[in-house]
Motif scaffolding. Structure first.
Motif, PDB file in Angstrom:
ATOM      1  N   MET A 151      -5.675  -5.724   3.936  1.00 59.71           N
ATOM      2  CA  MET A 151      -4.135  -5.746   3.137  1.00 59.71           C
ATOM      3  C   MET A 151      -3.461  -7.226   3.123  1.00 59.71           C
ATOM      4  SD  MET A 151      -2.269  -2.670   5.397  1.00 59.71           S
ATOM      5  CE  MET A 151      -2.427  -1.044   5.213  1.00 59.71           C
ATOM      6  N   LEU A 152      -3.002  -7.268   1.969  1.00 63.34           N
ATOM      7  CA  LEU A 152      -2.453  -8.598   1.479  1.00 63.34           C
ATOM      8  C   LEU A 152      -1.078  -8.611   1.108  1.00 63.34           C
ATOM      9  CD1 LEU A 152      -4.362 -11.548  -0.699  1.00 63.34           C
ATOM     10  CD2 LEU A 152      -1.884 -10.755  -1.023  1.00 63.34           C
ATOM     11  N   HIS A 153      -0.366  -9.377   1.723  1.00 62.81           N
ATOM     12  CA  HIS A 153       1.092  -9.423   1.386  1.00 62.81           C
ATOM     13  C   HIS A 153       1.812 -10.941   1.324  1.00 62.81           C
ATOM     14  CE1 HIS A 153       4.557  -6.813   1.382  1.00 62.81           C
ATOM     15  NE2 HIS A 153       5.306  -7.385   1.824  1.00 62.81           N
ATOM     16  N   ASN A 173      -4.825  -1.612  13.966  1.00 60.69           N
ATOM     17  CA  ASN A 173      -5.727  -2.298  14.545  1.00 60.69           C
ATOM     18  C   ASN A 173      -6.044  -1.691  15.893  1.00 60.69           C
ATOM     19  OD1 ASN A 173      -6.999  -3.632  12.555  1.00 60.69           O
ATOM     20  ND2 ASN A 173      -5.438  -5.395  12.899  1.00 60.69           N
ATOM     21  N   THR A 174      -4.783  -0.932  16.729  1.00 60.88           N
ATOM     22  CA  THR A 174      -5.128  -0.320  18.033  1.00 60.88           C
ATOM     23  C   THR A 174      -5.866   0.936  17.663  1.00 60.88           C
ATOM     24  OG1 THR A 174      -3.249   1.154  17.741  1.00 60.88           O
ATOM     25  CG2 THR A 174      -2.693  -1.077  18.497  1.00 60.88           C
ATOM     26  N   GLN A 175      -6.419   1.362  16.614  1.00 62.74           N
ATOM     27  CA  GLN A 175      -7.141   2.406  16.576  1.00 62.74           C
ATOM     28  C   GLN A 175      -8.672   2.200  16.816  1.00 62.74           C
ATOM     29  OE1 GLN A 175      -6.452   4.536  12.735  1.00 62.74           O
ATOM     30  NE2 GLN A 175      -4.250   4.627  13.026  1.00 62.74           N
ATOM     31  N   LYS A 176      -9.477   3.083  17.498  1.00 62.09           N
ATOM     32  CA  LYS A 176     -10.811   2.852  17.856  1.00 62.09           C
ATOM     33  C   LYS A 176     -11.638   2.584  16.360  1.00 62.09           C
ATOM     34  CE  LYS A 176     -14.863   4.728  20.252  1.00 62.09           C
ATOM     35  NZ  LYS A 176     -15.045   5.938  21.209  1.00 62.09           N
ATOM     36  N   GLY A 177     -12.221   1.562  16.207  1.00 62.92           N
ATOM     37  CA  GLY A 177     -13.406   1.315  15.208  1.00 62.92           C
ATOM     38  C   GLY A 177     -12.576   0.786  14.183  1.00 62.92           C
ATOM     39  N   ILE A 178     -11.288   0.552  14.110  1.00 62.08           N
ATOM     40  CA  ILE A 178     -10.749   0.016  12.760  1.00 62.08           C
ATOM     41  C   ILE A 178     -10.194  -1.648  13.200  1.00 62.08           C
ATOM     42  CG2 ILE A 178      -8.468   0.164  11.496  1.00 62.08           C
ATOM     43  CD1 ILE A 178     -10.361   2.266  10.993  1.00 62.08           C
ATOM     44  N   SER A 179     -10.590  -2.222  11.952  1.00 58.97           N
ATOM     45  CA  SER A 179     -10.099  -3.611  12.023  1.00 58.97           C
ATOM     46  C   SER A 179      -9.679  -3.978  10.570  1.00 58.97           C
ATOM     47  CB  SER A 179     -11.602  -4.781  12.484  1.00 58.97           C
ATOM     48  OG  SER A 179     -11.047  -5.893  12.299  1.00 58.97           O
ATOM     49  N   ILE A 180      -8.535  -4.236  10.306  1.00 58.45           N
ATOM     50  CA  ILE A 180      -7.834  -4.493   9.189  1.00 58.45           C
ATOM     51  C   ILE A 180      -7.861  -5.921   8.839  1.00 58.45           C
ATOM     52  CG2 ILE A 180      -5.660  -4.180   7.713  1.00 58.45           C
ATOM     53  CD1 ILE A 180      -7.166  -1.653   8.390  1.00 58.45           C
ATOM     54  N   ASP A 181      -8.309  -6.514   7.679  1.00 59.94           N
ATOM     55  CA  ASP A 181      -8.294  -7.688   7.290  1.00 59.94           C
ATOM     56  C   ASP A 181      -7.078  -8.101   6.710  1.00 59.94           C
ATOM     57  OD1 ASP A 181      -8.859 -10.381   6.358  1.00 59.94           O
ATOM     58  OD2 ASP A 181     -10.387  -9.636   4.986  1.00 59.94           O
ATOM     59  N   ALA A 201      -7.202 -11.671  -6.443  1.00 62.59           N
ATOM     60  CA  ALA A 201      -8.514 -11.480  -6.658  1.00 62.59           C
ATOM     61  C   ALA A 201      -9.561 -12.045  -5.834  1.00 62.59           C
ATOM     62  CB  ALA A 201      -8.855 -11.461  -8.279  1.00 62.59           C
ATOM     63  N   ASP A 202      -9.200 -13.208  -5.774  1.00 62.50           N
ATOM     64  CA  ASP A 202     -10.322 -14.047  -4.950  1.00 62.50           C
ATOM     65  C   ASP A 202     -10.223 -13.462  -3.427  1.00 62.50           C
ATOM     66  OD1 ASP A 202     -10.691 -15.865  -6.929  1.00 62.50           O
ATOM     67  OD2 ASP A 202      -9.388 -17.503  -6.151  1.00 62.50           O
ATOM     68  N   ALA A 203      -9.006 -13.062  -2.897  1.00 64.54           N
ATOM     69  CA  ALA A 203      -9.031 -12.677  -1.414  1.00 64.54           C
ATOM     70  C   ALA A 203      -9.890 -11.148  -1.427  1.00 64.54           C
ATOM     71  CB  ALA A 203      -7.696 -12.397  -1.187  1.00 64.54           C
ATOM     72  N   ALA A 204      -9.635 -10.396  -2.441  1.00 68.99           N
ATOM     73  CA  ALA A 204     -10.266  -9.017  -2.711  1.00 68.99           C
ATOM     74  C   ALA A 204     -12.089  -9.203  -2.726  1.00 68.99           C
ATOM     75  CB  ALA A 204      -9.879  -8.208  -4.009  1.00 68.99           C
ATOM     76  N   GLU A 205     -12.240 -10.063  -3.519  1.00 67.63           N
ATOM     77  CA  GLU A 205     -13.809 -10.450  -3.717  1.00 67.63           C
ATOM     78  C   GLU A 205     -14.327 -10.839  -2.313  1.00 67.63           C
ATOM     79  OE1 GLU A 205     -17.141 -12.839  -6.357  1.00 67.63           O
ATOM     80  OE2 GLU A 205     -14.847 -13.055  -6.814  1.00 67.63           O
ATOM     81  N   ASP A 206     -13.688 -11.486  -1.674  1.00 68.39           N
ATOM     82  CA  ASP A 206     -14.045 -12.440  -0.525  1.00 68.39           C
ATOM     83  C   ASP A 206     -14.421 -11.253   0.578  1.00 68.39           C
ATOM     84  OD1 ASP A 206     -14.644 -14.810   1.401  1.00 68.39           O
ATOM     85  OD2 ASP A 206     -12.953 -13.636   2.583  1.00 68.39           O
TER      86      ASP A 206
END
Length: 222
Positions: A151-153, A173-181, A201-206
């Motif tokens: 997620m980018l804002h 990110n409190t959900q089990k197994g979930i890690s949002i970048d 686009a750079d962030a998405a590619e990374d």
């Protein structure tokens, strides 16, 4: 960048599709901003993501929601647009039955539709959500969120306060197994400038490269 027309739930939908040369290439669906506020598949961010996915070796589709451009039908308050996205995904999967992974990317309204699509299609591998309208739509349906993603804002988003997106990310990110970048772009509003589009686009590619490399390492270890 061949033009395509494919069957949607309310008529034919207009798109642009790039087919990767590599067998079993990953695929990506890119979704545009709100149809009633000038959103089309030719939007700067949508086009930048489409080109970047293509450069990364993805088979990639961007398309116009119903009532936009040459797509048939009329705006349907988001419900029909989710069905349009599902039809676009059906098209992608029919052309790429052995795709190695499947991603959805959306900008603003398109990110909301993309997250709704995630909940309906468990085969999705990841997502790119740009400027998700967390202050305009209830994202509580992501319970649980089916996969990780980016997620980018914009820090200076004048339509969707950054704090509303941060709150959503913290909840996910409190959900089990979930890690949002989660990445915040300094000095960026809701409408990105051309240089900022390249940074998106750079962030998405990374993010995608990190995710796919982690998957390869995991498979090699098994």
């Amino acid at each position: 960048m061949p033009e395509v027309m494919f069957a949607g739930p309310d008529g034919r939908l207009e798109g642009r599709y790039h087919h990767a040369k590599q067998a079993n290439a990953p695929v990506a669906l890119v979704l545009h901003p709100h149809p009633l506020h000038g959103g089309t598949m030719n939007n700067r961010i949508v086009h930048a993501l489409y080109q970047r996915f293509q450069a990364m070796g993805f088979s990639t589709l961007r398309f116009n929601f119903r009532g936009v451009g040459r797509s048939q039908g009329r705006y349907d308050g988001g419900i029909g647009e989710i069905s349009d996205a599902a039809a676009a995904l059906d098209f992608l999967q029919a052309v790429n039955p052995n795709a190695s992974s499947l991603w959805v990317a959306g900008y603003s309204f398109g990110s909301y539709v993309g997250m709704q699509l995630l909940m309906r299609r468990p085969e999705m591998s990841g997502f790119i959500s740009i400027s998700p309208p967390a202050s305009h739509y209830d994202f509580g349906f992501l319970a649980p969120c089916p996969c990780n993603g980016l997620m980018l804002h914009g820090a200076d988003d004048e339509l969707v306060p950054e704090s509303s997106v941060r709150k959503l990310v913290e909840k996910l990110n409190t959900q089990k197994g979930i890690s949002i970048d989660y990445r915040v772009m300094p000095a960026a509003g809701h409408i990105f400038t051309p240089p900022q589009a390249d940074q998106v686009a750079d962030a998405a590619e990374d993010h995608i490269n990190v995710t796919l490399n982690r998957k390869r390492i995991s498979l090699a270890a098994d």
